[in-house]
Structures are given as C-alpha cells and as structure tokens.
Design a protein around this motif. Structure first.
Motif, short mmCIF file in Angstrom:
data_model
loop_
_atom_site.label_atom_id
_atom_site.label_comp_id
_atom_site.label_asym_id
_atom_site.label_seq_id
_atom_site.Cartn_x
_atom_site.Cartn_y
_atom_site.Cartn_z
N ALA A 1 -7.76 -27.42 5.82
CA ALA A 1 -7.80 -26.30 6.75
C ALA A 1 -6.50 -26.22 7.56
O ALA A 1 -5.75 -27.19 7.66
CB ALA A 1 -8.99 -26.46 7.70
N LEU A 2 -6.27 -25.05 8.15
CA LEU A 2 -5.10 -24.86 8.99
C LEU A 2 -5.28 -25.59 10.31
O LEU A 2 -6.38 -25.71 10.85
CB LEU A 2 -4.88 -23.38 9.28
CG LEU A 2 -4.40 -22.51 8.13
CD1 LEU A 2 -4.28 -21.07 8.59
CD2 LEU A 2 -3.08 -23.01 7.59
N THR A 3 -4.17 -26.09 10.86
CA THR A 3 -4.14 -26.70 12.18
C THR A 3 -3.18 -25.91 13.06
O THR A 3 -2.03 -25.67 12.67
CB THR A 3 -3.66 -28.16 12.12
OG1 THR A 3 -4.54 -28.91 11.29
CG2 THR A 3 -3.63 -28.78 13.50
N LEU A 4 -3.64 -25.49 14.22
CA LEU A 4 -2.77 -24.82 15.17
C LEU A 4 -1.87 -25.85 15.84
O LEU A 4 -2.35 -26.77 16.50
CB LEU A 4 -3.59 -24.08 16.23
CG LEU A 4 -2.79 -23.41 17.34
CD1 LEU A 4 -1.91 -22.30 16.78
CD2 LEU A 4 -3.72 -22.88 18.42
N ARG A 5 -0.57 -25.71 15.66
CA ARG A 5 0.38 -26.60 16.31
C ARG A 5 0.90 -26.00 17.62
O ARG A 5 0.83 -26.63 18.66
CB ARG A 5 1.57 -26.88 15.37
CG ARG A 5 1.22 -27.75 14.17
CD ARG A 5 2.37 -27.82 13.19
NE ARG A 5 3.60 -28.25 13.81
CZ ARG A 5 3.99 -29.52 13.99
NH1 ARG A 5 3.20 -30.50 13.59
NH2 ARG A 5 5.15 -29.81 14.56
N GLN A 6 1.41 -24.80 17.54
CA GLN A 6 1.96 -24.16 18.73
C GLN A 6 1.53 -22.69 18.78
O GLN A 6 1.46 -22.02 17.75
CB GLN A 6 3.48 -24.23 18.75
CG GLN A 6 4.03 -25.66 18.73
CD GLN A 6 5.53 -25.70 18.96
OE1 GLN A 6 6.01 -25.43 20.06
NE2 GLN A 6 6.27 -26.06 17.92
N PHE B 1 4.48 -38.22 22.57
CA PHE B 1 4.18 -37.24 21.54
C PHE B 1 2.89 -36.52 21.91
O PHE B 1 1.79 -37.01 21.64
CB PHE B 1 4.04 -37.94 20.18
CG PHE B 1 4.13 -37.01 19.00
CD1 PHE B 1 5.32 -36.83 18.33
CD2 PHE B 1 3.01 -36.31 18.57
CE1 PHE B 1 5.41 -35.97 17.23
CE2 PHE B 1 3.08 -35.45 17.49
CZ PHE B 1 4.28 -35.28 16.80
N VAL B 2 3.01 -35.33 22.50
CA VAL B 2 1.85 -34.55 22.90
C VAL B 2 2.18 -33.06 22.79
O VAL B 2 3.24 -32.62 23.23
CB VAL B 2 1.42 -34.86 24.36
CG1 VAL B 2 0.37 -33.88 24.84
CG2 VAL B 2 0.88 -36.28 24.48
N ARG B 3 1.26 -32.30 22.20
CA ARG B 3 1.30 -30.84 22.26
C ARG B 3 0.05 -30.39 22.98
O ARG B 3 -1.06 -30.82 22.65
CB ARG B 3 1.32 -30.21 20.86
CG ARG B 3 2.59 -30.39 20.09
CD ARG B 3 2.60 -29.52 18.82
NE ARG B 3 1.44 -29.75 17.98
CZ ARG B 3 1.40 -30.64 16.98
NH1 ARG B 3 2.46 -31.38 16.71
NH2 ARG B 3 0.31 -30.79 16.26
N GLN B 4 0.21 -29.48 23.97
CA GLN B 4 -0.95 -29.03 24.72
C GLN B 4 -0.62 -27.75 25.49
O GLN B 4 0.54 -27.36 25.61
CB GLN B 4 -1.42 -30.11 25.68
CG GLN B 4 -0.39 -30.54 26.70
CD GLN B 4 -0.83 -31.79 27.46
OE1 GLN B 4 -1.89 -32.36 27.20
NE2 GLN B 4 -0.02 -32.24 28.41
N ALA B 5 -1.69 -27.11 26.01
CA ALA B 5 -1.52 -25.88 26.78
C ALA B 5 -0.84 -26.19 28.11
O ALA B 5 -1.09 -27.23 28.72
CB ALA B 5 -2.87 -25.23 27.01
N GLN B 6 0.00 -25.26 28.55
CA GLN B 6 0.76 -25.48 29.79
C GLN B 6 1.34 -24.18 30.29
O GLN B 6 1.44 -23.18 29.57
CB GLN B 6 1.88 -26.47 29.55
CG GLN B 6 2.89 -26.03 28.51
CD GLN B 6 3.80 -27.15 28.06
OE1 GLN B 6 4.84 -27.37 28.66
NE2 GLN B 6 3.38 -27.86 27.01
N ALA C 1 4.06 -19.74 28.63
CA ALA C 1 2.62 -19.98 28.77
C ALA C 1 2.02 -20.14 27.38
O ALA C 1 2.25 -19.31 26.50
CB ALA C 1 1.95 -18.83 29.52
N GLY C 2 1.24 -21.20 27.19
CA GLY C 2 0.59 -21.43 25.90
C GLY C 2 0.70 -22.88 25.48
O GLY C 2 1.03 -23.76 26.29
N GLN C 3 0.39 -23.13 24.21
CA GLN C 3 0.41 -24.50 23.67
C GLN C 3 1.74 -24.79 22.98
O GLN C 3 2.16 -24.07 22.08
CB GLN C 3 -0.73 -24.68 22.67
CG GLN C 3 -0.75 -26.06 22.02
CD GLN C 3 -2.00 -26.31 21.22
OE1 GLN C 3 -3.11 -26.18 21.73
NE2 GLN C 3 -1.84 -26.68 19.96
N THR C 4 2.38 -25.86 23.42
CA THR C 4 3.63 -26.31 22.80
C THR C 4 3.84 -27.77 23.18
O THR C 4 2.97 -28.42 23.75
CB THR C 4 4.82 -25.42 23.23
OG1 THR C 4 5.98 -25.80 22.49
CG2 THR C 4 5.10 -25.56 24.72
#
Length: 456
Positions: A194-199, A237-242, A209-212
């Motif tokens: 399945a697809l994974t949302l990265r950014q 190493f973290v990607r998250q909403a901000q 604004a958003g996930q990066t």
C-alpha cells in the motif's frame, strides 16, 4: 610730361597675378587629401566604438543569462524539466501555477545474518537497518536470510505558484512502504504494498503547514547510504505535522506532541497522544562553499492519561550537525544529539521518551546521547564511496525500566555506489550492527545490502 612706372614692381605684381590661381589649386588639393585622411580616421574610430558597444551588449546579455541561471538554481521550485506544462492543468488553479512531479524506482536485495536470534519475517528490520530489531539473548541459528523488495520506490507531486505577490507551494510525497493491502499482498503471491504518505504540506512565503521532516532534523547532513537511512541509531529522524516559520537562517516550529513510554519494569511500550502542548523546535543554519553547519533545540511535554491516572514530565534536546567539504572529492557529514525525554526523535524510537512509575502517575525521562560521522569520497564521476560510524547510548533508570530495555546500539557501514549514467545508481553496502540491553545481553547483525535506483 612723361610719367614712368618702375619695371621691377610691375613685373612682380604681374608674376603674383599669374601664380595666384596655381597656389589656390595646390592648396585645395592638400586640403582635400587631409579631409580624406580625417574622414578615414573618423570611420575607423566609429568602427571601434561600434565594436566596443557590441562587446558591452554581449557582456550585458551574458551577465543577464548568468543571473537567470543563478536565480533558477537558487529557486525552491522543482526542476523545470519535470514540469508537465507551464500553465495550470485546471481552470481553478493559480494562473501563475506550475505543476511538477518526480521520484525514483529502488530495488533492494539483502543478505542478513544475526547471532542471537532471527529478525521476524516481513518486519521492518528485514527491509532496512533498524537497530531496535537486532535480536539479543537468543540462539545463533547460523543461517542467512535473503530479502528483496521495491517498497522504498517513491514519487511526489508539487504545485508552485505566485498569487498577489505571495509565493506558494503544495507538495505531496508517497512511497510503497505501507504493508500488504490484501491477503495476497505477501511474498507468496503478488507482493502487493500500500501507499505510505511521507509528506503533505503547503507553504506561503515564510510559512509552512502540514506534514514534513521535523525542524529538529537536519536532512542535508544525512550520509549517502545504500540503506534507507544508514547510521540509523545516531540520526534524528522524524516526519510529522507542524506549523513552521522560517526567516533567513532561523526557523521555529510547533510540532505533533506524541509521547513514547515504557511500562514500569517492562519492555512493553505505549504511544500516547495526550499531550496538551506542541513540541517546540528551533533551528539555525549557516551555509557556504565549505558546506553547512546547523544547531537545533527541542522542548516538549511528556504526558500519559488513563481513566484513573495522569502522568506528565518534560523533555529537552540539542543537536549539532552539518557537512564539511574537503576539496572537490571529499566531505565529512556529522550529527550529535543529546537530551532527555526525546527518545522517539532518535533512531526510529530506539529508546523510549521515558518510563512510567509503578502507579502510572509519574514519568521519568530517559537520557540519550547519539551521533554519527560519515566520510564520502568521489573516486571519479561514476564511482563514489562512503564510510560511516554511528552510536547511541541511553541513560535508563533500571529501577523504573528494568533490564530488558536498550542500553546502547552502534554500527559501521561501508559502501560503493556506481553510476554508469546519470540518474542510475548501483550500490552495495556492508553493515555491522550491535545492540545491547541493560542486562548485558547483546546481539550482532551482519548484512550485505545491494540496490539499484533510477531517479526520474
């Protein structure tokens, strides 16, 4: 009476009268010759002036073209070669918008040997180097596991524009590391993933604004690895909403306040989103021809609530990282991170942010010191290599955590990457990793990781 006129004056006057026309004719010829020479010189001067003006115009055009190249290189917009079209695809889009896409296909093949048990089939530790997955305390099965996949293939879409003087960008990025989407999505049949949302974020001028990637992470310092990350245990190493604001060398962000905890004297983990305050990160970056250096800080609240208990604590961290160029063919990349209660930001949550006490009403933050150093050498335009060392050390209070949690992890990576033509990379990386828990039990991992990657 006879009047006599002297003969000599009369002769002189008559002679002058006879010579005057000749003198006039001679003088006119010299003047004409002189005028012709002057005209010739003026023409030469005009030709020189014209040539100089043409040369100056050429220099101005060349400088304008160079300035355009510099602006294009410095602009954050995607590569124009990847633009689908120069006008909006939809009529509702920004009239000055530009749509682009890109990504890569990456095929990985690994041979893994562990000496204290086997990494579970299909788990993340079989897909890339994940130090928390290194088995400890088990039996040496004395066999090698082979894994192949294309799950880290990636693609992205971007829309850049300018509206009423404001520069905007919308960005979406996905990979295939999302697990099987149905019962046939396994290695026995279709290998479906399945697809994974990265950014997924939007920017306007200095705002994002958003996930990066977390503002606490320096992506530009990551090594040139064949593995997904490389020196994982030493890397933030973290990607998250901000919500982020950037001005020049400084940036500040309010980020998702997730808390990762271990139970009292247990290795069982709890992910809590009970935080009422966002994680706050700040960063300063200095760039130059020599490379870059960056310093970041993080402050956060740790919190976990249940129907009967409420526990909280504080976390903080500092990270220094960068890249230093040594001539044209070598560079050193590094990162050093330390703090307390920031475990989930380091090495894919190799250590927890903290531990709960026996009653679940208090949180003891876990101390961490982690870092890596990597040397990159370019042998020629088609061949490059990297050597990396990475380590993380955790300060656990064993009265709270017990002796089954990770005390330290370290790894060494060496790779060669060959590019027979631009955009195609063929790489091989040797990895040795070790993880030790508070009881003293440890385990080693030895892996040969190969990949073929084509970027588009």
């Amino acid at each position: 009476m006879t009047i006599r006129i002297p003969r000599r004056p009369l002769a002189l006057a008559m002679s002058l009268a006879l010579l005057a026309p000749g003198m006039a004719v001679a003088q006119t010829a010299k003047e004409r010759e002189l005028e012709a020479r002057i005209a010739q010189l003026e023409a030469q001067v005009q030709a020189l002036v014209g040539a100089q003006q043409q040369q100056q115009a050429s220099l101005v055009d060349a400088k304008a073209q160079l300035d355009q190249v510099k602006v294009a290189q410095a602009a954050p917009a995607p590569d124009p070669a990847k633009a689908i079209q120069g006008t909006p695809i939809l009529t509702a889009g920004s009239p000055n918008g530009r749509f682009s896409y890109g990504g890569f296909i990456k095929v990985d093949a690994m041979a893994t040997d562990t000496n204290a048990g086997e990494i579970a089939d299909g788990s993340a530790g079989r897909m890339f180097y994940l130090p928390s997955a290194i088995p400890v305390g088990g039996a040496d099965e004395s066999h090698v596991d082979i894994d192949t996949h294309a799950q880290f293939s990636r693609f992205w879409f971007a829309a850049d524009g300018e509206t009423q003087g404001h520069k905007t960008r919308a960005y979406l990025e996905f990979d295939l590391f999302g697990g099987g989407s149905n019962q046939l999505g396994n290695e026995a049949a279709t290998n479906t993933h399945a697809l994974t949302l990265r950014q997924a974020y939007v920017t306007w001028d200095k705002w994002l604004a958003g996930q990066t990637w977390s503002n606490f992470q320096d992506v530009a310092a990551l090594p040139d690895a064949v593995d997904f990350v490389g020196p994982t245990e030493g890397t933030t190493f973290v990607r998250q909403a901000q919500l982020r604001y950037t001005s020049g060398a400084f940036s500040v962000a309010l980020e998702n306040p997730q808390t990762v905890l271990t139970g009292y004297r247990s290795t069982t983990r709890t992910n809590s989103d009970d935080g009422a305050l966002p994680d706050i990160s700040v960063r300063w970056t200095k760039k130059g021809d020599w490379g870059h250096v960056s310093v970041a800080g993080l402050a956060r609240q740790l919190r976990h609530d249940t129907a009967t208990t409420s526990a909280s604590g504080n976390g903080f961290g500092v990270s220094a990282s960068g890249k230093f160029n040594i001539g044209k063919n070598d560079d050193i990349r590094y990162m050093l991170t330390g703090g307390q209660g920031i475990g989930r930001y380091v090495g894919f949550a190799l250590g927890a942010d903290g531990a709960l006490d026996a009653t679940g009403s208090d949180i003891e933050g876990t101390g961490v010191l982690a870092g890596f150093v990597a040397w990159r050498h370019v042998f020629d335009p088609k061949l490059r290599g990297n050597l990396m060392f990475s380590r993380a050390q955790f300060d656990n209070d064993t009265d709270w955590t017990g002796f089954g949690v990770t005390e330290s992890a370290q790894s060494i990576h060496a790779n060669l990457i060959y590019s027979p033509f631009p955009k195609l990379d063929i790489g091989a990386e040797l990895i040795w990793g070790n993880r030790e828990v508070e009881s003293g039990a440890d385990g080693d991992l030895r892996r040969l990781h190969t990949s073929i990657k084509y970027s588009f």
